[in-house]
Design a protein around this motif. Structure first.
Motif, mmCIF file in Angstrom:
data_model
loop_
_atom_site.group_PDB
_atom_site.id
_atom_site.type_symbol
_atom_site.label_atom_id
_atom_site.label_comp_id
_atom_site.label_asym_id
_atom_site.label_seq_id
_atom_site.Cartn_x
_atom_site.Cartn_y
_atom_site.Cartn_z
ATOM 1 N N ASN A 537 28.415 57.735 122.730
ATOM 2 C CA ASN A 537 26.584 56.504 122.761
ATOM 3 C C ASN A 537 25.506 57.166 123.704
ATOM 4 O O ASN A 537 24.497 57.029 123.304
ATOM 5 N N GLY A 538 25.382 58.406 124.145
ATOM 6 C CA GLY A 538 24.885 59.645 124.042
ATOM 7 C C GLY A 538 24.309 60.752 123.634
ATOM 8 O O GLY A 538 25.356 61.067 122.568
ATOM 9 N N ASP A 539 23.515 61.393 123.976
ATOM 10 C CA ASP A 539 23.271 62.873 123.407
ATOM 11 C C ASP A 539 24.583 63.732 123.920
ATOM 12 O O ASP A 539 25.457 63.866 124.907
ATOM 13 N N LEU A 540 24.510 64.984 122.510
ATOM 14 C CA LEU A 540 25.781 64.979 122.898
ATOM 15 C C LEU A 540 25.605 65.864 124.191
ATOM 16 O O LEU A 540 24.291 66.846 124.260
ATOM 17 N N PRO A 541 26.231 66.979 124.163
ATOM 18 C CA PRO A 541 26.244 67.899 125.948
ATOM 19 C C PRO A 541 24.773 69.314 125.746
ATOM 20 O O PRO A 541 25.815 69.478 124.084
ATOM 21 N N ASP A 542 24.749 69.237 126.167
ATOM 22 C CA ASP A 542 23.339 71.108 126.548
ATOM 23 C C ASP A 542 24.204 72.243 126.716
ATOM 24 O O ASP A 542 24.913 72.937 127.269
ATOM 25 N N ASP A 543 25.556 72.244 124.627
ATOM 26 C CA ASP A 543 26.631 73.668 124.782
ATOM 27 C C ASP A 543 26.350 74.154 123.773
ATOM 28 O O ASP A 543 26.432 72.992 122.889
ATOM 29 N N ASP A 544 26.792 75.706 124.167
ATOM 30 C CA ASP A 544 26.448 76.551 122.639
ATOM 31 C C ASP A 544 28.145 76.018 121.527
ATOM 32 O O ASP A 544 28.032 75.611 120.876
ATOM 33 N N ARG A 545 29.345 75.561 122.382
ATOM 34 C CA ARG A 545 30.143 74.970 121.677
ATOM 35 C C ARG A 545 29.947 73.898 121.239
ATOM 36 O O ARG A 545 30.715 73.811 119.772
ATOM 37 N N PHE A 546 29.070 73.046 120.982
ATOM 38 C CA PHE A 546 28.739 72.212 119.764
ATOM 39 C C PHE A 546 27.698 72.520 119.018
ATOM 40 O O PHE A 546 26.701 73.189 119.618
ATOM 41 N N VAL A 547 28.739 72.985 117.589
ATOM 42 C CA VAL A 547 27.560 73.122 116.305
ATOM 43 C C VAL A 547 27.659 72.119 115.447
ATOM 44 O O VAL A 547 28.657 71.758 115.257
ATOM 45 N N VAL A 548 26.202 72.031 115.104
ATOM 46 C CA VAL A 548 26.499 71.180 114.143
ATOM 47 C C VAL A 548 25.438 71.547 112.779
ATOM 48 O O VAL A 548 24.297 72.215 113.004
ATOM 49 N N GLY A 549 26.338 71.317 112.119
ATOM 50 C CA GLY A 549 26.079 71.519 110.264
ATOM 51 C C GLY A 549 25.201 70.344 109.868
ATOM 52 O O GLY A 549 24.772 69.267 110.367
ATOM 53 N N ALA A 550 24.562 71.050 108.886
ATOM 54 C CA ALA A 550 24.196 69.970 107.673
ATOM 55 C C ALA A 550 24.958 68.818 107.371
ATOM 56 O O ALA A 550 24.010 67.348 107.706
ATOM 57 N N GLU A 551 26.125 68.437 107.285
ATOM 58 C CA GLU A 551 27.312 67.300 107.282
ATOM 59 C C GLU A 551 28.356 67.236 108.125
ATOM 60 O O GLU A 551 30.031 67.093 107.747
#
Length: 1277
Positions: A537-551
């Protein structure tokens, strides 16, 4: 016909009587250190004029120079500086008047806050025996408002309170029993007066507790209140405070109860160690007898407090503004309640109605005024005053007689967008007199009437209960009265909902691997979607390991910290959808040193000791493979009812090899066994031989029997059937029995085959039935079945809740009350009530919400009220209530509107500092995003922050609501200022927004100039930065900006001058220096509070590395300037080696020769006894400084030992005024004092001996030291 102002306001461009919009509270206590501000604001057309009365007589504002009435307003500002504030105490009332009527404010009582001193008294020392009770009286001076009382000691430490020692509501300190540790000389009662923020203290009280004759244990007794009964009166809406303090040993416990009733738990609290009972928001039902009980192990005692509840007048229905067309009829009602019953008085334009000019169209009937066939020009303001002994209420309501054609107030051509299957509200707010009629059309042709899918509200709003795609299109509303018509157009677009088609799935991932979540979404093509991913329920960590795609979301190189819940949220401008999934992080299983495996299956299964309902099973265990067997699991297969399905039967310990198995009738058994260790379960053993049991009647009846109607008129009886294993024999059937509960009738029954439900038809709506289900087969019936209760089918409720009322609690909270529907109209099980409410618009807005979001609260059970939290202040709301059963919701109650009062505003939208000057700063700001009321202005507080991080005193400025830029003058240069800005309404100030900024810097320095061989043109006196008077004491704040600016250097004979700019907060600032290329430690000199420093004692001809450093013991950070190189020049040679000069040698020889000649002449003359012709010589030279010598003794003539010893000009005289005979009267030192003396070309000395020192015009400086002879001579060269 009439129209209330809450539903329709008169546009401000039309004539209307005055309306009071802002006034001060009825009881206004002012601080004598501040101006008195009495608010009175009003609106009207034309704009009203204002006047005041004080103590019932006209108050001439213009005659008092200390009183100012704000322009365009009735607000008074009274400057009481230098005046006796008591002179302005009294009762004030404001009047607002224009051509159409007069409105009056409440009577405002103005009183000065007071904090009187404690009366002087001498407190006798108190000596008591241990165990007795004790009361230390406070008796504070009466202040306005009353002071807050607390007890402390000489060290300003609060005295600890507990159930034995407590402070009463009147401030007295009670001891239920005293102990030796209560002895102390400094029991001090303090009174803090809130308005003036002053604290007064009583003289200390000394208490000594003796232990030589202690009091024994005894029963409780009440110290306060005394006796067995007392009385208490409280006003409705206030807080009831009851207090019982008891003495006793051991210390008694206090408890509370109300005789004949329960205490209202939601409004009741017990404080002060159970000694104080508080009931908030008192109502009439809180009257009665309250019993407090004090108990210890020796007994109990009781005290009854009889509480009566009175009430100041309160509104049932306040009069509201009437807007009437000529010849219309209207009614003003003023309904109030109170105890005792309030008296109602009517006024017209501030005059008692009985004294007002007669009006045949007006009829007064107690709390009602009826106006019949009103005519143009009869507009007026009516006042209703309701009062009793506990207070009064006063309300203004105008009657505005207008003839006005319709006008539509809702902006034209608005586009409304909603999601399919949600309500749509199309607004058509209109004004006219007579009130216009609103009609609606779709696509300019289809006339819209109230029906299943459309609702036209009284305010003209068109509601579509469940919007569908077919409802999209162009809508037209037409407002019509007998003076004309006006139409408005708008468009409705119904959009597809946003839905997540594929949700993210639960993931278990090994540490260091990757995890991927998918989130595929469908949405309306015309809406722009935005996908957001959340972790826990919080923002994703500011880390390059988290990659957000279109879906999708991919987490690379997973760590333990990545474990949690991941949520995808798809937002559009109209709706959203979300879905979540868990991520679990595990560690790869390490390879064990020893190989552990599952056990081998058991073998040689054998059945023995066979009976009808049991059998003995034995087996031989298999190999355990390094892991002991923990248990054996016995399973069976029913070859008759479930061939091929193995069912767990029982478990035995890992050391057992036999099991006694309980069996059921009519089963063809086959058994097998599995061995289980910590690795897992073995393969099953080979099946045993088959064992058949004989049939029998059922041992049990079906479970989970229920009776629920699915439709009106039926009853569905359901159950969980017996399995074939439970049937115990062939041809299993069920006997279903039912009858109405509490009705004397026979059971109805029906035999059914092996099914799971039976439907009874023809039942009455929602009627209780008794139900039984019995199993039977060819070998008999099962046991007597249990009786269950079920209900036939429900139908939708028939009625809507009546008499819906709204009770406003505060600006964000309201209570809705309704009259519950009758139980017969529910036609089902009452599940509760649903309250639908939505914000229509803000009270200061002329148009409603573009898309008001309807909120729903469900109140389960039989309730008659509910609370509406989270309301937006100063807003208009719609409310409807529906009753709810299992079938659904009943019809809605009539729409009810209410408005919330004003609240404090939000923070200003921004605060910027622009155009910093040397002694000024300009601030600009924006209004709050949410006003939450009528914005009355802004409060700006600011204070200086010096370079040691300390805050100066707070200065406060107030601004009007239309002011958003201000320039602050007379500030200190090079100074940091901190600003705090808040907006305010009549309810007070909202949250602050802060900003910090520096004024411009003035760091000009005067640097001495050095010329080679000459030295400075004047002694170095570095000019300090421009400073002002020392600021007041400061307080610490965090540092702002860089620590150091530019560093400048210069060199003089006295030393090196270092100057710098410094903006830090550190306490310790040093100038550090070291000889260039030296390995010695840095030398440092402390320079706190300055921006320049002179380093003295430097060696000429040497270069130094210099830096400025800031350190703070509490802060490990060290700030330093860059190093600068300072070179001290060698001292230029200004002396000439006169020993090598020819003229000097010649001069010395001439002087020596002259002395020798004089000595020879004197010797000859002395021997001859004659006189030296000094007089002749004197006459020849005419030089007064050449004195004659006496002929008789060889001394200078006319000056002998017998004469006064007067010094020559230029000679040094001792402090006693005599000439020292042991010193030369004619020395080079004395010559050196003569500034005008010089040698002739022949080397002879001319001029006078002079003691006068004059400034060397060439050097241009002064010296207090006597020059050396060499220097004196050197200066003549």
């Amino acid at each position: 016909m009439s129209h209330v102002s809450s539903a329709l306001e008169v546009p401000l461009d039309l004539p209307q009587p005055p309306t009071i919009t802002l006034q001060s509270p009825k009881d206004y206590i002012f601080d004598p250190r501040e101006n008195i501000v009495i608010h009175c604001e009003a609106k009207g057309k034309p704009h009203p004029s204002f006047s005041w009365t004080r103590n019932g007589t006209h108050f001439d504002v213009e005659k008092d120079s200390k009183v100012l009435m704000k322009p365009g307003s009735g607000t008074l500002v009274i400057d009481i500086s230098g005046e006796k504030a008591e002179a302005y105490e009294g009762t004030y009332q404001c009047t607002a008047h224009n051509d159409h009527g007069t409105a009056v404010s409440n009577s405002i009582v103005i009183r000065q806050s007071r904090s009187p001193l404690w009366s002087k008294e001498r407190n006798e020392a108190i000596v008591v025996q241990m165990g007795v009770s004790l009361v230390l009286q406070c008796r504070p001076p009466a202040g306005l408002p009353p002071p807050v009382i607390f007890w402390m000691d000489n060290n300003f430490q609060r005295l600890p309170l507990d159930k034995r020692v407590s402070q009463a509501l009147n401030g007295d300190l009670y001891f239920s029993n005293v102990l030796p540790e209560d002895s102390r000389p400094d029991y001090i009662c303090y009174a803090r007066f809130p308005h003036t923020q002053t604290i007064q203290q009583k003289q200390p009280i000394s208490v000594t507790v003796l232990n030589n004759s202690p009091e024994g244990e005894h029963r409780p007794g009440f110290m306060m209140p005394l006796g067995t009964t007392s009385t208490k009166m409280v006003l409705r809406g206030e807080t009831l405070e009851l207090e019982c303090i008891a003495e006793g040993l051991p210390t008694p416990e206090i408890s509370w109860q109300k005789d004949g009733a329960e205490l209202p738990s939601s409004r009741t609290s017990v404080q002060n160690f159970q000694k104080t009972l508080k009931i908030s928001d008192v109502n009439e039902g809180d009257a009665g007898d309250y019993r407090c009980t004090a108990a210890n192990k020796l007994g109990t005692t009781h005290h009854v407090i009889k509480v009566t509840v009175k009430a100041a007048p309160f509104w049932v229905s306040a009069p509201r503004n009437l807007i009437l067309a000529p010849n219309e009829t209207g009614i003003l009602t003023c309904r109030v309640n109170g105890e005792p019953k309030p008296k109602i008085s009517w006024f017209v334009n501030g005059v008692p109605i009985e004294n007002a000019p007669e009006d045949r169209s007006r009829k007064v009937d107690d709390d009602t005024v009826i106006l019949s066939n009103v005519q143009s020009g009869s507009s007026a303001v009516y006042q209703c005053n309701a009062s009793n002994e506990f207070g009064y209420l006063m309300a203004n309501a105008f009657v505005n007689v207008l003839a006005e054609p319709p006008r539509v107030l809702t902006p034209p051509n608005r586009v409304y967008q909603v999601i399919t299957n949600t309500p749509a509200l199309l607004h058509c707010a209109a004004f006219g007199s007579p009130i216009p009629t609103i009609t609606w059309f779709k696509d300019s042709q289809i006339s819209i009437k109230n029906g299943d899918s459309y609702v036209i509200h009284e305010n003209g709003t068109l509601e579509i209960n469940v919007a569908q795609t077919v409802n999209s299109g162009r809508y037209t509303c037409i407002a019509t009265n007998n003076l004309g018509l006006k139409e408005n157009h708008m468009t409705l677009e119904v959009k597809e909902p946003t839905r997540i088609l594929k949700q993210p799935e639960y993931k278990v991932v090994q540490r260091g691997m990757s995890a991927s979540f998918e989130c595929k979404v469908k949405h309306d093509p015309s809406l722009i979607p935005v996908m957001i991913w959340l972790k826990d329920n919080g923002d994703l960590p500011d880390d390059d390991r988290f990659v957000v795609g279109a879906e999708s979301l991919t987490v690379k190189d997973v760590t333990d910290e990545d474990e949690g819940t991941y949520t995808c949220i798809m937002n559009t401008t109209l709706d959203q959808d979300s879905a979540s999934a868990m991520l679990t992080v595990v560690e790869a299983t390490p390879t064990p040193a020893i190989v552990y495996e599952k056990p081998d299956p058991p073998t040689d299964l054998e059945l023995t000791d066979q009976t009808e309902r049991s059998v003995q099973l034995t087996w031989i265990p298999g190999d355990e493979h390094n892991s002991p067997t923990q248990m054996f699991l016995v399973q069976y297969e029913d070859l008759l009812h479930g061939p091929g399905v193995w069912i767990n039967l029982t478990e035995v310990g890992g050391t057992e090899t036999t099991a006694r198995l309980n069996l059921s009738p009519y089963v063809y058994y086959s058994f097998r066994v599995l061995a289980i260790n910590h690795v897992g379960a073995s393969q099953p053993s080979q099946p045993s031989s088959q064992y058949r049991t004989n049939p029998a009647a059922p041992d049990e009846n079906p479970s989970d029997v229920q009776g629920v109607g699915t439709e009106p008129g039926n009853l569905v009886i359901s159950w969980t059937p017996l399995t074939g294993f439970q049937s115990n024999g062939p041809n299993l059937e069920y006997r279903v029995l039912w009858k109405r509960k509490d009705v004397d009738e026979d059971w109805s029954s029906k035999n059914v085959a092996n099914v799971s439900q039976f439907v009874v038809t023809g039942t009455t709506t929602y009627t209780p039935y008794m139900i039984k289900i019995q199993a039977f087969n060819d070998y008999g019936s099962g046991p007597e079945p249990k009786v269950f209760t079920g209900y036939s089918g429900e139908d939708l409720p028939l009625s809507a809740p009546d008499n819906v009322k709204i009770m406003i609690q505060n600006s964000t909270f309201a209570e809705v009350h309704w009259e519950p529907v009758s139980s017969s109209s529910v036609r089902g099980k009452l599940q509760g009530y649903k309250v639908y409410y939505s914000r229509v618009r803000g009270m200061h807005e002329t148009e409603g919400e573009p898309e008001p979001q309807e909120q729903v609260l469900t109140f389960s059970g039989d309730h008659s009220k509910g609370r509406l939290p989270g309301l937006q202040p100063y807003s208009l709301y719609n409310v409807t209530v529906r009753v709810l059963n299992n079938k659904g919701e009943g019809p809605p109650s009539p729409n009810k509107q209410f408005d919330t009062p004003e609240g404090v505003p939000g923070p200003p939208s921004f605060l910027n500092v622009i155009n910093p000057g040397l002694d000024s700063l300009t601030l600009e700001w924006g209004p709050p995003m949410k006003n939450n009321g009528r914005l009355t202005g802004y409060t700006l507080k600011y204070q200086a922050v010096n370079n040691t991080n300390e805050l100066g005193p707070v200065k406060v400025k107030n601004f009007l609501a239309n002011e958003t830029i201000i320039t602050l003058d007379n500030l200190n240069s090079s100074m940091l200022y901190k600003f705090y800005l808040s907006a305010k309404t009549i309810k007070g100030s909202g949250p602050i927004i802060t900003e910090e900024a520096f004024t411009a810097m003035d760091t000009i320095r005067t640097q001495p100039t050095v010329e080679t061989g000459k030295g400075p043109t004047e002694p170095p006196h570095p000019t300090s930065p421009i400073t002002q008077s020392p600021p007041p004491p400061f307080h610490k704040v965090p540092p702002v900006g860089p620590a150091f600016g530019t560093v400048n250097t210069s060199v003089s004979e006295e030393g090196a001058v270092i100057s710098w700019d410094y903006f830090g907060h550190h306490k310790n600032v040093y100038v550090e220096y070291i000889v260039e290329n030296s390995k010695e430690d840095w030398k440092k000199e402390l320079v706190n509070g300055s921006h320049w420093h002179m380093i003295k004692g430097l060696k000429p001809g040497t270069s130094y590395r210099v830096r400025v450093v800031a350190r703070d013991p509490a802060d490990p950070t060290v700030h330093s300037t860059d190093e600068v190189l300072v070179t001290v020049p060698a001292v230029p040679s200004r002396q000439v080696d006169i020993a090598t000069q020819g003229w000097f040698i010649g001069l010395m020889c001439a002087i020596a020769l002259l002395i020798l000649v004089l000595l020879i002449v004197c010797f000859i003359k002395r021997n001859k006894g004659g006189k030296y012709p000094v007089k002749e010589k004197e006459d020849a030279h005419q030089d007064p400084e050449i004195q004659p010598m006496k002929e008789d003794d060889g001394t200078f003539g006319e000056y002998s030992d017998t004469e006064d010893h007067k010094p020559l000009k230029g000679s040094r005289t001792p402090s006693n005024g005599t000439v020292r005979r042991d010193e030369s009267d004619d020395s080079l030192v004395d010559y050196g004092e003569g500034g005008d003396g010089q040698f002739n070309e022949d080397g002879s000395f001319i001029g006078q001996y002079s003691g006068k020192k004059e400034k060397d015009t060439h050097e241009g400086n002064e010296s207090s030291e006597a020059p050396s002879p060499v220097n004196a001579m050197n200066s003549f060269v």
